[in-house]
Scaffold this motif. Structure first.
Motif, PDB file in Angstrom:
ATOM      1  N   VAL A 164       0.867  -1.177   0.000  1.00 37.49           N
ATOM      2  CA  VAL A 164       0.000   0.000   0.000  1.00 37.49           C
ATOM      3  C   VAL A 164       0.902   1.224   0.000  1.00 37.49           C
ATOM      4  O   VAL A 164       1.737   1.376   0.903  1.00 37.49           O
ATOM      5  N   GLY A 165       0.763   2.088  -0.997  1.00 37.71           N
ATOM      6  CA  GLY A 165       1.614   3.273  -1.013  1.00 37.71           C
ATOM      7  C   GLY A 165       1.630   3.963  -2.359  1.00 37.71           C
ATOM      8  O   GLY A 165       0.923   3.573  -3.298  1.00 37.71           O
ATOM      9  N   ARG A 166       2.456   4.991  -2.440  1.00 39.07           N
ATOM     10  CA  ARG A 166       2.581   5.734  -3.693  1.00 39.07           C
ATOM     11  C   ARG A 166       3.398   4.922  -4.693  1.00 39.07           C
ATOM     12  O   ARG A 166       4.431   4.353  -4.348  1.00 39.07           O
ATOM     13  N   LEU A 167       2.941   4.902  -5.926  1.00 37.06           N
ATOM     14  CA  LEU A 167       3.626   4.153  -6.977  1.00 37.06           C
ATOM     15  C   LEU A 167       4.625   5.081  -7.660  1.00 37.06           C
ATOM     16  O   LEU A 167       4.408   5.577  -8.775  1.00 37.06           O
ATOM     17  N   VAL A 168       5.733   5.315  -6.972  1.00 38.88           N
ATOM     18  CA  VAL A 168       6.786   6.193  -7.474  1.00 38.88           C
ATOM     19  C   VAL A 168       8.132   5.517  -7.230  1.00 38.88           C
ATOM     20  O   VAL A 168       8.241   4.597  -6.413  1.00 38.88           O
ATOM     21  N   GLU A 169       9.156   5.991  -7.928  1.00 40.76           N
ATOM     22  CA  GLU A 169      10.469   5.349  -7.851  1.00 40.76           C
ATOM     23  C   GLU A 169      11.029   5.344  -6.443  1.00 40.76           C
ATOM     24  O   GLU A 169      11.665   4.385  -6.020  1.00 40.76           O
TER      25      GLU A 169
ATOM     26  N   LYS B 186       1.956   7.587 -13.699  1.00 38.49           N
ATOM     27  CA  LYS B 186       1.056   6.866 -14.602  1.00 38.49           C
ATOM     28  C   LYS B 186       1.733   5.656 -15.237  1.00 38.49           C
ATOM     29  O   LYS B 186       1.091   4.626 -15.464  1.00 38.49           O
ATOM     30  N   VAL B 187       3.027   5.757 -15.516  1.00 41.18           N
ATOM     31  CA  VAL B 187       3.718   4.636 -16.153  1.00 41.18           C
ATOM     32  C   VAL B 187       3.701   3.416 -15.244  1.00 41.18           C
ATOM     33  O   VAL B 187       3.528   2.279 -15.715  1.00 41.18           O
ATOM     34  N   TYR B 188       3.831   3.632 -13.938  1.00 44.26           N
ATOM     35  CA  TYR B 188       3.794   2.504 -13.003  1.00 44.26           C
ATOM     36  C   TYR B 188       2.369   1.994 -12.802  1.00 44.26           C
ATOM     37  O   TYR B 188       2.142   0.784 -12.669  1.00 44.26           O
TER      38      TYR B 188
END
Length: 506
Positions: free
Chosen positions: A326-331, A361-363
């Protein structure tokens, strides 16, 4: 003491991330210690729209503040302690409709882009907070300490540094990745005191940095874990501010205090959002299984499967390991590493996965594509759901949190108290709160989760495989679960550390 706690968000009034959790919980914990707290934040439309019916706001003060070529009228509205469940201290809402009465979240417009005038918005808020701190609005309440948070309030310690007979200032950095950098022209248009425009002030390589304002002008700088306080003194974590931070460290004015968690909200013994309550002492095994069963059924229904199909899928997956994220989908959160190894884990293990989050958005596209490719093994929910986050913590067998850097992190602590051993990278607050399940630590009875030490796909995969192996050793697994669940991550100890800091001489 009288403490003015200034923030740009506070749960449950408004939340975009961990800052809101801290700002909603720490003031309550300080109030329990008998200190007099005022929580101040902007009167966003989202706050005003969701106030409970019948809640009254009292106008406390009104002031004109100079913006960029225009003046704003700011009103200070008071929300009584307890008027909103979960907020146990009086709240001062700074109402400037032209700046804060907007759709969207505190920092972003509805289309996801930054508000073009964020610099002006939070500079105006900081000016009002400064006037409140100096007791110039006729409220007859001057704080002994002003506690500010992140770049949105970084200008407050700088403005107060120019005042005589001012309160002590504390500035907490929740994430160095957000510096609040703006053009010099904004500084000029805001007509801020030129005494602040210097290398020992708000100037940062020719730009105006509100983060630097707080870092260099506050009496004390804190961050949200001891390890992160050390890390941000190195270039790879400091984003160009290592000189300032090394100076504050050398002065003894940079301290790491681990965040706590709100045990009235995140507690498997009383959590209203989960199917079955349980504790380390009572019903742990049955409670985890019942919550896993409920979560799997919910996930199948969210996907639109028939009741029979949902029930069949739930029964098929119930005894197989379920890994939650659960979390932000960022690098920063390491989602790229997760996406790289997911197909291999699907092919090589019996593990199933549930991913809840939003971000780049890519992730998001890649997560959805994998969920479609492996519909019997991966559930994906794009967006944030507070209730689903609680159900994942209670229903998953382990929690994936491979952040490349993590100032403190809260989800790993939630996971520990819910008996869901986390898998984390050794950084920041993750390093401070999770004890790796090595053979030695297992023998000592201190292991609580799984830690990898190189931010690579290979290290993450081998750690997940190690966790899946130990999951088959039921006695060891239950010991790791229980050890994590009995850790005390409440705010009591951290709040006392802040009080000690407030009491230190300037």
């Amino acid at each position: 003491m009288k403490i003015l706690f200034a923030t740009s968000e506070a749960h449950p009034l408004i939340k975009t991330g961990g800052l809101a959790d801290v700002s909603g919980s720490l003031p309550n914990a300080l109030a329990v210690l008998k200190h007099k707290i005022r929580l101040v934040l902007p009167a966003y439309r989202a706050i005003m729209d969701k106030l409970p019916p019948g809640v009254m706001l009292k106008k406390m003060a009104e002031i004109s503040v100079q913006g960029c070529g225009r003046e704003f009228t700011a009103k200070v509205l008071q929300l009584k302690a307890g008027a909103v469940p979960g907020i146990d201290v009086p709240v001062w809402l700074v109402s400037i409709p032209d700046l804060f009465d907007r759709a969207g979240n505190p920092y972003l417009a509805a289309d996801g882009s930054d508000w073009w005038d964020n610099g002006e918005r939070f500079a105006m808020f900081s000016k009002v907070v400064t006037e409140l701190a100096m007791n110039r609005l006729g409220l007859k309440w001057q704080p002994d300490v002003v506690h500010t948070n992140d770049w949105q309030t970084g200008l407050v310690p700088a403005l107060l540094s120019l005042e005589a007979q001012r309160p002590k200032t504390v500035f907490t950095v929740h994430n160095m990745a957000y510096p609040g950098n703006f053009p010099r022209s904004l500084f000029e248009q805001l007509k801020l005191p030129w005494a602040l425009w210097e290398s020992e002030g708000v100037e940062f390589w020719g730009h105006f940095s509100m983060l630097k304002a707080g870092l260099i002008k506050a009496d004390q700088v804190t961050t949200v874990s001891p390890t992160y306080a050390k890390e941000i003194c190195y270039p790879e974590f400091a984003y160009g501010f290592e000189g300032v931070l090394q100076k504050r460290q050398a002065e003894g004015r940079l301290v790491g205090i681990i965040n706590g968690i709100d045990k009235t909200v995140w507690n498997p013994e009383r959590d209203a959002l989960i199917a079955v309550h349980y504790s380390a002492q009572k019903g742990r095994l049955a409670g985890k299984r019942a919550n896993k069963k409920s979560l799997l059924s919910d996930l199948c229904r969210l996907r639109g499967e028939t009741e029979k199909r949902s029930n069949d899928r739930m029964l098929d997956c119930l005894d197989k390991p379920l890994i939650g994220l659960v979390g932000r989908l960022v690098e920063q959160k390491g989602i790229d590493l997760v996406l790289e190894i997911l197909p291999e884990l699907i092919e090589q293990t019996h593990a199933n996965f549930v991913i809840v989050g939003a971000g780049d958005k890519v992730y998001e596209v890649q997560v959805k594509a994998l969920a479609q490719k492996y519909p019997n093994r991966i559930w994906a929910f794009m967006g944030y759901s507070e209730s689903l986050a609680h159900r994942v913590e209670a229903g998953a067998d382990m929690f994936l949190m491979p952040s490349r850097f993590e100032p403190c992190g809260l989800n790993q602590m939630y996971s520990l108290v819910y008996g869901t051993p986390p898998i984390v990278f050794h950084t920041g607050g993750l390093a401070d709160t999770v004890v790796n399940a090595t053979e030695e630590h297992i023998k000592q009875g201190v292991a609580t989760g799984f830690v990898f030490y190189d931010p690579s796909r290979q290290a993450l995969k081998s750690t997940v495989l190690h966790a899946l192996h130990l999951f088959t050793k039921k006695g060891i697994w239950q010991t790791i679960q229980k050890t994590g669940m009995v850790q005390n991550f409440g705010w009591e100890a951290s709040a006392k550390q802040y009080v000690e800091l407030y009491l230190e001489k300037r």
